[in-house]
Design a protein around this motif. Structure first.
Motif, PDB file in Angstrom:
ATOM      1  N   ALA A 114      -9.504  -0.655  12.462  1.00  0.00           N
ATOM      2  CA  ALA A 114     -10.211  -1.269  12.080  1.00  0.00           C
ATOM      3  C   ALA A 114     -10.826  -1.443  13.748  1.00  0.00           C
ATOM      4  O   ALA A 114     -11.905  -1.257  14.144  1.00  0.00           O
TER       5      ALA A 114
ATOM      6  N   HIS B 240      -5.620 -10.809   7.731  1.00  0.00           N
ATOM      7  CA  HIS B 240      -6.501 -12.295   8.056  1.00  0.00           C
ATOM      8  C   HIS B 240      -6.257 -12.028   6.397  1.00  0.00           C
ATOM      9  O   HIS B 240      -6.848 -11.495   5.448  1.00  0.00           O
TER      10      HIS B 240
ATOM     11  N   ALA C 212      -9.763  -9.321   2.206  1.00  0.00           N
ATOM     12  CA  ALA C 212      -9.115 -10.084   0.271  1.00  0.00           C
ATOM     13  C   ALA C 212      -8.878  -8.217  -0.068  1.00  0.00           C
ATOM     14  O   ALA C 212      -8.372  -7.902  -0.806  1.00  0.00           O
ATOM     15  N   ARG C 213      -9.413  -7.301   0.433  1.00  0.00           N
ATOM     16  CA  ARG C 213      -8.729  -6.044  -0.437  1.00  0.00           C
ATOM     17  C   ARG C 213      -7.606  -4.949  -0.110  1.00  0.00           C
ATOM     18  O   ARG C 213      -6.404  -5.008  -1.267  1.00  0.00           O
TER      19      ARG C 213
ATOM     20  N   ARG D 155       1.476   2.436  12.238  1.00  0.00           N
ATOM     21  CA  ARG D 155       0.941   3.148  11.549  1.00  0.00           C
ATOM     22  C   ARG D 155      -0.154   3.212  11.390  1.00  0.00           C
ATOM     23  O   ARG D 155      -0.483   1.657  11.576  1.00  0.00           O
TER      24      ARG D 155
ATOM     25  N   LEU E 250       1.953  -5.362   7.077  1.00  0.00           N
ATOM     26  CA  LEU E 250       0.253  -5.487   6.996  1.00  0.00           C
ATOM     27  C   LEU E 250      -0.043  -5.920   7.902  1.00  0.00           C
ATOM     28  O   LEU E 250      -0.098  -7.362   7.522  1.00  0.00           O
TER      29      LEU E 250
ATOM     30  N   LYS F  71     -18.250  -6.579  10.881  1.00  0.00           N
ATOM     31  CA  LYS F  71     -18.452  -5.827   9.472  1.00  0.00           C
ATOM     32  C   LYS F  71     -19.213  -6.361   8.475  1.00  0.00           C
ATOM     33  O   LYS F  71     -20.066  -6.315   7.501  1.00  0.00           O
TER      34      LYS F  71
ATOM     35  N   THR G 205      -3.770  -9.001  12.476  1.00  0.00           N
ATOM     36  CA  THR G 205      -3.416 -10.418  12.979  1.00  0.00           C
ATOM     37  C   THR G 205      -2.722 -10.591  13.831  1.00  0.00           C
ATOM     38  O   THR G 205      -1.399 -10.073  14.061  1.00  0.00           O
TER      39      THR G 205
ATOM     40  N   GLY H 140      -5.108   4.657   0.936  1.00  0.00           N
ATOM     41  CA  GLY H 140      -5.883   5.117  -0.738  1.00  0.00           C
ATOM     42  C   GLY H 140      -5.204   3.775  -1.577  1.00  0.00           C
ATOM     43  O   GLY H 140      -4.663   4.701  -2.708  1.00  0.00           O
TER      44      GLY H 140
ATOM     45  N   LYS I  92     -16.747 -17.653   9.388  1.00  0.00           N
ATOM     46  CA  LYS I  92     -15.541 -17.081   8.501  1.00  0.00           C
ATOM     47  C   LYS I  92     -14.756 -18.243   8.751  1.00  0.00           C
ATOM     48  O   LYS I  92     -14.216 -18.543  10.267  1.00  0.00           O
TER      49      LYS I  92
END
Ligand code: NAP
Length: 252
Positions: free
Chosen positions: A37, A76, A80-81, A49, A9, A140, A12, A54, A199
């Motif tokens: 993004a 990153h 967090a999600r 990909r 995933l 965002k 970064t 989902g 951040k």
């Protein structure tokens, strides 16, 4: 030996470096996953990909359908999600998960940081009097700064932010790191910046602004990281590779 199917995933510098390190390594069949993004992501050197899975259920299905044997969450620290979904889906699918997360920045002598928990707190911490603010928090999370419209904002992001999320007095700069300290210093001076908001991303690619702020004696409002995912975690690409090599040889 059948290559180990690996899902990374990404999004970064570390994920990209890990992908590069796996090019040509026949022990692994890696896929790099990007959220989509960034409008023009740099083309990865391994299969990739794009787009969300989902939720937890979707990621668990992906892991099963693609027979993923190992997963590395190299997203990153503020994603967090996605990280929480990775922990839950890995548990559901029985896939070992490693988190690759760069350490946070730590204040050094001369820094004038105010650490806050989120963007609303950061906007409030700017205070009542108008200031010239350098906002480097991505595109965002800008809407909370609409609650502090008295300030002038210089906003730097990779992609342009949605106009509806902007505070009224803004100047936009589109740029992708890394940035060097001399250029950051020059930018802060040229823009008459009085306070910086960032951040706590960590890493060296975008840390030069902190050096420049320190040298100019400028205050920094530092948004703390969300809680880290509860999974085995390493801080470097080398350590992630060592984990992967260990897992691959255990399967051989
Ligand atoms: P987030 O809020 O944690 O995730 C939102 C949703 O985007 C996730 O639920 C997932 O959708 C999808 N998603 C996120 N990362 C993904 C990935 N690598 N592959 C596939 N789907 C992904 O994430 P975010 O903060 O918006 O960050 C999005 C991406 O930008 C991440 O890849 C992150 O590494 C990168 N990034 C984020 C920041 C930041 O400050 N947040 C900074 C630099 C880069 P589903 O639930 O549908 O699976």
């Amino acid at each position: 030996m059948t290559p180990v199917k690996l899902l990374i995933l990404g999004g970064t510098t570390e994920a990209s470096a890990l992908a590069r390190a796996l090019v040509g390594d026949g022990r692994f069949a890696p896929v790099l996953s990007l959220a989509g993004a960034t409008r023009a992501p740099v083309a990865p050197p391994i299969p990739w990909r794009l787009g969300g899975f989902g939720g937890v259920a979707g990621l668990a299905v992906y892991l099963a359908e693609h027979e993923v044997a190992l997963m590395v969450d190299a997203t990153h620290p503020f994603a967090a999600r996605m990280s929480a979904h990775a922990v839950a889906a890995a548990a559901q699918a029985g896939v070992p998960l490693l988190v690759l997360r760069r350490p946070p920045w730590v204040a050094v002598p001369g820094d004038r940081w105010q650490v806050v928990a989120g963007m609303a707190e950061a906007a409030a911490a700017l205070g009542a009097l108008p200031r010239r603010v350098f906002l480097t928090i991505g595109q965002k999370d800008l809407a909370p700064f609409q609650a502090a419209p008295q300030h002038d904002y210089v906003i730097r992001s990779v992609d342009p932010p949605a106009p509806a999320t902007l505070p009224p007095r803004t100047r936009l700069i589109a740029a992708r790191g890394p940035f060097d300290a001399a250029a950051e210093h020059a930018l802060l001076v040229a823009e008459g910046i009085e306070v910086l908001v960032t951040k706590n991303s960590g890493g060296s690619a975008v840390s030069a602004k902190l050096d420049a702020a320190r040298r100019l004696g400028l205050p920094v409002i530092m948004v703390r990281r969300p809680p880290a995912p509860e999974a085995a975690t390493v801080a470097t690409v080398e350590a992630a590779l060592a984990w992967l090599y260990g897992r691959a040889s255990a399967r051989a």
